[in-house]
Design a protein around this motif. Structure first.
Motif, PDB file in Angstrom:
ATOM      1  N   ALA A 138       0.831  -1.202   0.000  1.00  0.00           N
ATOM      2  CA  ALA A 138       0.000   0.000   0.000  1.00  0.00           C
ATOM      3  C   ALA A 138       0.867   1.254   0.000  1.00  0.00           C
ATOM      4  O   ALA A 138       2.020   1.239   0.435  1.00  0.00           O
ATOM      5  CB  ALA A 138      -0.923  -0.004   1.215  1.00  0.00           C
ATOM      6  N   ASN A 139       0.298   2.336  -0.495  1.00  0.00           N
ATOM      7  CA  ASN A 139       0.982   3.625  -0.471  1.00  0.00           C
ATOM      8  C   ASN A 139       1.221   4.036   0.976  1.00  0.00           C
ATOM      9  O   ASN A 139       0.467   3.660   1.877  1.00  0.00           O
ATOM     10  CB  ASN A 139       0.152   4.682  -1.205  1.00  0.00           C
ATOM     11  N   LEU A 140       2.265   4.822   1.194  1.00  0.00           N
ATOM     12  CA  LEU A 140       2.678   5.216   2.534  1.00  0.00           C
ATOM     13  C   LEU A 140       1.549   5.854   3.342  1.00  0.00           C
ATOM     14  O   LEU A 140       1.364   5.549   4.511  1.00  0.00           O
ATOM     15  CB  LEU A 140       3.864   6.184   2.429  1.00  0.00           C
ATOM     16  N   LYS A 141       0.787   6.730   2.712  1.00  0.00           N
ATOM     17  CA  LYS A 141      -0.286   7.429   3.429  1.00  0.00           C
ATOM     18  C   LYS A 141      -1.643   6.866   3.021  1.00  0.00           C
ATOM     19  O   LYS A 141      -2.550   7.599   2.645  1.00  0.00           O
ATOM     20  CB  LYS A 141      -0.207   8.922   3.148  1.00  0.00           C
ATOM     21  N   ASP A 142      -1.767   5.549   3.118  1.00  0.00           N
ATOM     22  CA  ASP A 142      -3.019   4.887   2.757  1.00  0.00           C
ATOM     23  C   ASP A 142      -4.130   5.356   3.689  1.00  0.00           C
ATOM     24  O   ASP A 142      -3.975   5.347   4.915  1.00  0.00           O
ATOM     25  CB  ASP A 142      -2.852   3.365   2.850  1.00  0.00           C
ATOM     26  N   ALA A 143      -5.251   5.775   3.119  1.00  0.00           N
ATOM     27  CA  ALA A 143      -6.374   6.312   3.896  1.00  0.00           C
ATOM     28  C   ALA A 143      -6.961   5.279   4.856  1.00  0.00           C
ATOM     29  O   ALA A 143      -7.599   5.636   5.844  1.00  0.00           O
ATOM     30  CB  ALA A 143      -7.454   6.831   2.956  1.00  0.00           C
ATOM     31  N   PHE A 144      -6.737   3.998   4.575  1.00  0.00           N
ATOM     32  CA  PHE A 144      -7.319   2.949   5.408  1.00  0.00           C
ATOM     33  C   PHE A 144      -6.299   2.357   6.388  1.00  0.00           C
ATOM     34  O   PHE A 144      -6.608   1.420   7.110  1.00  0.00           O
ATOM     35  CB  PHE A 144      -7.911   1.841   4.523  1.00  0.00           C
ATOM     36  N   GLY A 145      -5.070   2.887   6.378  1.00  0.00           N
ATOM     37  CA  GLY A 145      -4.037   2.418   7.303  1.00  0.00           C
ATOM     38  C   GLY A 145      -3.533   1.015   6.994  1.00  0.00           C
ATOM     39  O   GLY A 145      -2.958   0.354   7.852  1.00  0.00           O
ATOM     40  N   ILE A 146      -3.753   0.576   5.780  1.00  0.00           N
ATOM     41  CA  ILE A 146      -3.346  -0.773   5.384  1.00  0.00           C
ATOM     42  C   ILE A 146      -1.927  -0.726   4.822  1.00  0.00           C
ATOM     43  O   ILE A 146      -1.582   0.172   4.061  1.00  0.00           O
ATOM     44  CB  ILE A 146      -4.347  -1.340   4.342  1.00  0.00           C
ATOM     45  N   LYS A 147      -1.095  -1.701   5.206  1.00  0.00           N
ATOM     46  CA  LYS A 147       0.282  -1.748   4.710  1.00  0.00           C
ATOM     47  C   LYS A 147       0.416  -2.654   3.487  1.00  0.00           C
ATOM     48  O   LYS A 147       1.218  -2.410   2.605  1.00  0.00           O
ATOM     49  CB  LYS A 147       1.218  -2.244   5.809  1.00  0.00           C
ATOM     50  N   GLU A 148      -0.384  -3.725   3.466  1.00  0.00           N
ATOM     51  CA  GLU A 148      -0.289  -4.691   2.377  1.00  0.00           C
ATOM     52  C   GLU A 148      -1.673  -5.257   2.087  1.00  0.00           C
ATOM     53  O   GLU A 148      -2.455  -5.493   3.001  1.00  0.00           O
ATOM     54  CB  GLU A 148       0.669  -5.815   2.801  1.00  0.00           C
ATOM     55  N   TRP A 173     -12.287  -3.614  -6.543  1.00  0.00           N
ATOM     56  CA  TRP A 173     -11.929  -4.081  -5.204  1.00  0.00           C
ATOM     57  C   TRP A 173     -12.190  -2.981  -4.188  1.00  0.00           C
ATOM     58  O   TRP A 173     -11.923  -1.813  -4.446  1.00  0.00           O
ATOM     59  CB  TRP A 173     -10.443  -4.471  -5.181  1.00  0.00           C
ATOM     60  N   ASP A 174     -12.687  -3.355  -3.034  1.00  0.00           N
ATOM     61  CA  ASP A 174     -12.945  -2.407  -1.957  1.00  0.00           C
ATOM     62  C   ASP A 174     -11.612  -2.031  -1.307  1.00  0.00           C
ATOM     63  O   ASP A 174     -10.937  -2.895  -0.750  1.00  0.00           O
ATOM     64  CB  ASP A 174     -13.878  -3.051  -0.928  1.00  0.00           C
ATOM     65  N   PRO A 175     -11.213  -0.754  -1.353  1.00  0.00           N
ATOM     66  CA  PRO A 175      -9.917  -0.352  -0.797  1.00  0.00           C
ATOM     67  C   PRO A 175      -9.803  -0.563   0.710  1.00  0.00           C
ATOM     68  O   PRO A 175      -8.704  -0.628   1.252  1.00  0.00           O
ATOM     69  CB  PRO A 175      -9.792   1.131  -1.148  1.00  0.00           C
ATOM     70  N   GLY A 176     -10.922  -0.693   1.399  1.00  0.00           N
ATOM     71  CA  GLY A 176     -10.890  -0.909   2.841  1.00  0.00           C
ATOM     72  C   GLY A 176     -10.659  -2.363   3.215  1.00  0.00           C
ATOM     73  O   GLY A 176     -10.530  -2.707   4.382  1.00  0.00           O
ATOM     74  N   PHE A 177     -10.581  -3.214   2.224  1.00  0.00           N
ATOM     75  CA  PHE A 177     -10.445  -4.646   2.474  1.00  0.00           C
ATOM     76  C   PHE A 177      -9.017  -5.089   2.287  1.00  0.00           C
ATOM     77  O   PHE A 177      -8.335  -4.743   1.389  1.00  0.00           O
ATOM     78  CB  PHE A 177     -11.368  -5.412   1.518  1.00  0.00           C
TER      79      PHE A 177
END
Length: 177
Positions: A138-148, A173-177
């Motif tokens: 995931a991007n460094l500043k992912d809005a969902f706090g996901i790393k991978e 795909w749901d970005p929060g998943f």
């Protein structure tokens, strides 16, 4: 063994533990058909940060394993030094695909949802049996706090478009998943 280097290296397998006392090694092949690894020559390994070309002398099946004998590797001690070395070839040896792509082609591609949210970049692929899976950092500043993220590579269902020219993969795909 020579010091040539592959131009576009791709890992096709790995050398395993020693087999016997005469320099044989077990091999773990990443090719779809395990024995296909022998279709790609020369092999390269990295030792001490330097590329070495290794020459296959012989190979055979032993129970469920494949064992190999490399030229110049005459005893267990010499073979032991090669344990866990990745078997690398130049990707130019891979057959050209009329339709589709290799996993290596997807590495580093930016993954974007159909709504335009950037999920991150492909860093790996996994084979699960039922379908392949994209491993996305995931991007460094992912809005969902996901790393991978793990996204199934289901063409048409999840994967909507792969554009190797722009190095992007569009997914439903749901970005929060």
């Amino acid at each position: 063994m020579s010091n040539k280097a592959p131009v576009e290296p791709i890992v096709l397998g790995k050398m395993g533990s020693c087999y016997g006392i005469r320099g044989w090694l077990r091999v773990f092949s990443s090719t779809e058909d395990a024995e296909s690894i022998f279709d790609y020559q020369p092999w390269f390994i990295q030792k001490g940060g330097k590329w070495e070309e290794v020459e296959l002398e012989s190979w055979r099946r032993h129970n469920q394993d494949i064992v190999i004998k490399l030229k110049g590797v005459e005893d267990r001690d010499a073979a032991n030094l090669l344990t866990n070395c990745e078997i690398v070839v130049d990707s130019s040896q891979l057959p050209k695909l009329d339709d589709g792509y290799y996993w290596k082609d997807l590495m580093g591609c930016q993954v974007v949802t159909t709504e335009g949210y950037e999920l991150g970049k492909v860093i790996d692929m996994m084979e699960t049996g039922s379908n392949d899976v994209l491993v996305i950092k995931a991007n460094l500043k992912d809005a969902f706090g996901i790393k991978e993220r793990l996204v199934p590579f289901l063409d048409g269902q999840v994967i909507k478009k792969v554009d190797l020219t722009t190095r992007t993969i569009e997914v439903d795909w749901d970005p929060g998943f």
